[in-house]
Design a protein around this motif. Structure first.
Motif, PDB file in Angstrom:
ATOM      1  N   GLU A  79       0.825  -1.215   0.000  1.00 12.03           N
ATOM      2  CA  GLU A  79       0.000   0.000   0.000  1.00 12.03           C
ATOM      3  C   GLU A  79       0.857   1.262   0.000  1.00 12.03           C
ATOM      4  O   GLU A  79       0.514   2.260  -0.623  1.00 12.03           O
ATOM      5  N   SER A  80       1.982   1.206   0.700  1.00  8.46           N
ATOM      6  CA  SER A  80       2.843   2.379   0.795  1.00  8.46           C
ATOM      7  C   SER A  80       4.295   1.900   0.836  1.00  8.46           C
ATOM      8  O   SER A  80       4.803   1.513   1.893  1.00  8.46           O
ATOM      9  N   ALA A  81       4.915   1.917  -0.319  1.00 13.92           N
ATOM     10  CA  ALA A  81       6.264   1.352  -0.417  1.00 13.92           C
ATOM     11  C   ALA A  81       7.289   2.192   0.344  1.00 13.92           C
ATOM     12  O   ALA A  81       7.202   3.422   0.383  1.00 13.92           O
ATOM     13  N   ARG A  82       8.264   1.488   0.937  1.00  9.93           N
ATOM     14  CA  ARG A  82       9.374   2.139   1.640  1.00  9.93           C
ATOM     15  C   ARG A  82      10.687   1.533   1.143  1.00  9.93           C
ATOM     16  O   ARG A  82      10.706   0.416   0.632  1.00  9.93           O
ATOM     17  N   PRO A  83      11.788   2.246   1.310  1.00 10.44           N
ATOM     18  CA  PRO A  83      13.081   1.712   0.850  1.00 10.44           C
ATOM     19  C   PRO A  83      13.409   0.333   1.409  1.00 10.44           C
ATOM     20  O   PRO A  83      14.075  -0.469   0.745  1.00 10.44           O
ATOM     21  N   SER A  84      12.912   0.028   2.612  1.00  7.15           N
ATOM     22  CA  SER A  84      13.173  -1.290   3.199  1.00  7.15           C
ATOM     23  C   SER A  84      12.476  -2.415   2.441  1.00  7.15           C
ATOM     24  O   SER A  84      12.787  -3.604   2.651  1.00  7.15           O
ATOM     25  N   ALA A  92       5.640 -18.433  -6.661  1.00  2.75           N
ATOM     26  CA  ALA A  92       5.826 -19.854  -6.938  1.00  2.75           C
ATOM     27  C   ALA A  92       4.496 -20.579  -6.815  1.00  2.75           C
ATOM     28  O   ALA A  92       3.565 -20.088  -6.165  1.00  2.75           O
ATOM     29  N   SER A  93       4.432 -21.752  -7.417  1.00  3.19           N
ATOM     30  CA  SER A  93       3.210 -22.544  -7.307  1.00  3.19           C
ATOM     31  C   SER A  93       3.547 -24.023  -7.324  1.00  3.19           C
ATOM     32  O   SER A  93       4.621 -24.429  -7.787  1.00  3.19           O
ATOM     33  N   THR A  94       2.614 -24.814  -6.811  1.00  6.70           N
ATOM     34  CA  THR A  94       2.763 -26.256  -6.845  1.00  6.70           C
ATOM     35  C   THR A  94       1.380 -26.888  -6.909  1.00  6.70           C
ATOM     36  O   THR A  94       0.400 -26.286  -6.469  1.00  6.70           O
ATOM     37  N   ARG A  95       1.341 -28.077  -7.436  1.00  2.00           N
ATOM     38  CA  ARG A  95       0.041 -28.715  -7.643  1.00  2.00           C
ATOM     39  C   ARG A  95      -0.612 -29.100  -6.336  1.00  2.00           C
ATOM     40  O   ARG A  95      -1.807 -29.086  -6.195  1.00  2.00           O
ATOM     41  N   GLY A  96       0.215 -29.438  -5.363  1.00  2.00           N
ATOM     42  CA  GLY A  96      -0.355 -29.866  -4.095  1.00  2.00           C
ATOM     43  C   GLY A  96      -0.019 -31.307  -3.839  1.00  2.00           C
ATOM     44  O   GLY A  96       0.523 -31.994  -4.695  1.00  2.00           O
ATOM     45  N   GLY A  97      -0.304 -31.784  -2.639  1.00  2.00           N
ATOM     46  CA  GLY A  97       0.085 -33.132  -2.266  1.00  2.00           C
ATOM     47  C   GLY A  97       1.505 -33.145  -1.754  1.00  2.00           C
ATOM     48  O   GLY A  97       2.234 -32.167  -1.878  1.00  2.00           O
ATOM     49  N   SER A  98       1.906 -34.249  -1.196  1.00  3.85           N
ATOM     50  CA  SER A  98       3.213 -34.320  -0.561  1.00  3.85           C
ATOM     51  C   SER A  98       4.344 -34.281  -1.568  1.00  3.85           C
ATOM     52  O   SER A  98       4.400 -35.074  -2.492  1.00  3.85           O
ATOM     53  N   GLY A  99       5.219 -33.317  -1.403  1.00  2.36           N
ATOM     54  CA  GLY A  99       6.466 -33.316  -2.150  1.00  2.36           C
ATOM     55  C   GLY A  99       6.388 -32.907  -3.589  1.00  2.36           C
ATOM     56  O   GLY A  99       7.274 -33.256  -4.369  1.00  2.36           O
ATOM     57  N   ASN A 100       5.378 -32.195  -3.983  1.00  8.36           N
ATOM     58  CA  ASN A 100       5.329 -31.752  -5.374  1.00  8.36           C
ATOM     59  C   ASN A 100       6.312 -30.631  -5.622  1.00  8.36           C
ATOM     60  O   ASN A 100       6.547 -29.779  -4.781  1.00  8.36           O
ATOM     61  N   THR A 101       6.867 -30.628  -6.822  1.00  7.31           N
ATOM     62  CA  THR A 101       7.855 -29.627  -7.198  1.00  7.31           C
ATOM     63  C   THR A 101       7.263 -28.237  -7.122  1.00  7.31           C
ATOM     64  O   THR A 101       6.118 -28.008  -7.512  1.00  7.31           O
ATOM     65  N   ILE A 102       8.055 -27.296  -6.620  1.00  7.13           N
ATOM     66  CA  ILE A 102       7.675 -25.889  -6.634  1.00  7.13           C
ATOM     67  C   ILE A 102       8.233 -25.260  -7.908  1.00  7.13           C
ATOM     68  O   ILE A 102       9.417 -25.403  -8.217  1.00  7.13           O
ATOM     69  N   TYR A 103       7.384 -24.590  -8.638  1.00  9.73           N
ATOM     70  CA  TYR A 103       7.811 -23.873  -9.836  1.00  9.73           C
ATOM     71  C   TYR A 103       7.852 -22.388  -9.521  1.00  9.73           C
ATOM     72  O   TYR A 103       6.866 -21.829  -9.033  1.00  9.73           O
ATOM     73  N   PHE A 104       8.980 -21.771  -9.797  1.00  6.37           N
ATOM     74  CA  PHE A 104       9.152 -20.356  -9.507  1.00  6.37           C
ATOM     75  C   PHE A 104       8.982 -19.516 -10.767  1.00  6.37           C
ATOM     76  O   PHE A 104       9.359 -19.923 -11.865  1.00  6.37           O
ATOM     77  N   GLY A 105       8.410 -18.315 -10.572  1.00  9.81           N
ATOM     78  CA  GLY A 105       8.449 -17.321 -11.619  1.00  9.81           C
ATOM     79  C   GLY A 105       9.837 -16.710 -11.695  1.00  9.81           C
ATOM     80  O   GLY A 105      10.712 -17.026 -10.871  1.00  9.81           O
ATOM     81  N   GLU A 106      10.045 -15.837 -12.668  1.00  7.79           N
ATOM     82  CA  GLU A 106      11.369 -15.261 -12.859  1.00  7.79           C
ATOM     83  C   GLU A 106      11.676 -14.144 -11.877  1.00  7.79           C
ATOM     84  O   GLU A 106      12.794 -13.655 -11.839  1.00  7.79           O
ATOM     85  N   GLY A 107      10.691 -13.747 -11.093  1.00 10.23           N
ATOM     86  CA  GLY A 107      10.946 -12.757 -10.052  1.00 10.23           C
ATOM     87  C   GLY A 107      10.626 -11.339 -10.476  1.00 10.23           C
ATOM     88  O   GLY A 107      10.644 -10.999 -11.660  1.00 10.23           O
ATOM     89  N   SER A 108      10.311 -10.535  -9.471  1.00  6.34           N
ATOM     90  CA  SER A 108      10.107  -9.097  -9.672  1.00  6.34           C
ATOM     91  C   SER A 108      11.109  -8.364  -8.795  1.00  6.34           C
ATOM     92  O   SER A 108      11.088  -8.521  -7.573  1.00  6.34           O
ATOM     93  N   TRP A 109      11.981  -7.589  -9.457  1.00  2.41           N
ATOM     94  CA  TRP A 109      12.979  -6.819  -8.712  1.00  2.41           C
ATOM     95  C   TRP A 109      12.396  -5.450  -8.407  1.00  2.41           C
ATOM     96  O   TRP A 109      12.160  -4.661  -9.313  1.00  2.41           O
ATOM     97  N   LEU A 110      12.164  -5.167  -7.136  1.00  2.02           N
ATOM     98  CA  LEU A 110      11.565  -3.905  -6.724  1.00  2.02           C
ATOM     99  C   LEU A 110      12.608  -3.027  -6.041  1.00  2.02           C
ATOM    100  O   LEU A 110      13.284  -3.473  -5.108  1.00  2.02           O
ATOM    101  N   THR A 111      12.722  -1.790  -6.495  1.00  4.20           N
ATOM    102  CA  THR A 111      13.587  -0.807  -5.853  1.00  4.20           C
ATOM    103  C   THR A 111      12.734   0.385  -5.451  1.00  4.20           C
ATOM    104  O   THR A 111      12.036   0.954  -6.296  1.00  4.20           O
ATOM    105  N   VAL A 112      12.763   0.732  -4.179  1.00  2.00           N
ATOM    106  CA  VAL A 112      12.005   1.869  -3.679  1.00  2.00           C
ATOM    107  C   VAL A 112      12.999   2.977  -3.309  1.00  2.00           C
ATOM    108  O   VAL A 112      13.892   2.769  -2.480  1.00  2.00           O
ATOM    109  N   VAL A 113      12.803   4.122  -3.934  1.00  2.00           N
ATOM    110  CA  VAL A 113      13.762   5.222  -3.714  1.00  2.00           C
ATOM    111  C   VAL A 113      13.121   6.373  -2.938  1.00  2.00           C
ATOM    112  O   VAL A 113      11.902   6.437  -2.833  1.00  2.00           O
TER     113      VAL A 113
END
Lengths: 113, 111
Positions: A79-84, A92-113
């Protein structure tokens, strides 16, 4: 190849601004997660969801909020971004159940100035 | 809460040397997964171990799961520069809701 997408990939915003990081997956996965990771550091779970209308806070306290109105969509909002809040946010997401692989997105790099 | 400890934090090797990272949990795990994250990239799944004492190999990578299902290791034989990155283990308790990631071991390989 995982079908999980994050936007924006890179963002620089000013202090006090509201920002939503988008995350979508087309794999029909029930479970979705948000991790926060500073460069070269460990992954911290900040939010997770087991399905529509289900959201929980993770191990690391975060001022962000999430929603899960549709299975494929799990946006994260500051709601209110800070430098921290400057960090990489990984969805990330996974289908569910025991031990399913987690698939990660490529990430969002956020810089607050 | 569940703690997954990973050592070492950093490792710098010459190309051709072997490398091992260790993962230890304070509680018994139902399974353990290993991920690799290249610099600037996102974690990518490598393998999952489920059975007590399980050993799996992927080319030069050997993964082991301890007999007590509380520890695991990843060993790389004859490292190459393409092995550079951070290797994370992630463990799940039988009743756990999510994977608990270790802090990762960052591997640097110099030619």
């Amino acid at each position: 190849e995982a079908d999980i997408y994050q936007t924006p990939r890179y963002l620089v915003i000013g202090t006090g601004k509201k920002i939503t990081l988008e995350c979508s997956q087309t794999m029909g996965h029930d479970k979705m997660y948000w991790y926060q990771q500073d460069p070269g550091m460990e992954l911290h779970l900040i939010h997770y969801s087991y399905g529509v209308n289900s959201t929980e806070k993770g191990d690391l306290s975060s001022e962000s909020t999430v929603s899960r109105i549709r299975t494929e969509h799990f946006p994260l909002t500051l709601e209110s971004a800070r430098p921290s809040h400057t960090s990489q946010y990984l969805c990330a997401s996974t289908r569910g159940g025991s031990g399913n692989t987690i698939y990660f997105g490529e990430g969002s790099w956020l810089t607050v100035v | 809460g569940q703690q997954v400890m990973q050592i070492p934090q950093y490792q710098h090797v010459q190309e051709g040397e072997d490398f091992t990272t260790y993962c230890n949990s304070s509680t018994t795990l139902s399974n353990i997964q290993w991920y690799k994250q290249r610099p600037g990239g996102h974690p990518v799944f490598l393998i999952q171990l489920v059975k007590s004492g399980e050993v799996k190999k992927q080319k030069r990578l050997t993964f082991q799961f301890g007999e007590a299902k509380k520890n695991s290791s990843l060993h790389i034989t004859a490292t190459q520069t393409t092995d550079v990155g951070t290797y994370f283990c992630a463990g799940k308790k039988h009743s756990g809701y999510a994977l608990n990631f270790g802090k990762g071991t960052s591997l640097l390989v110099t030619p």
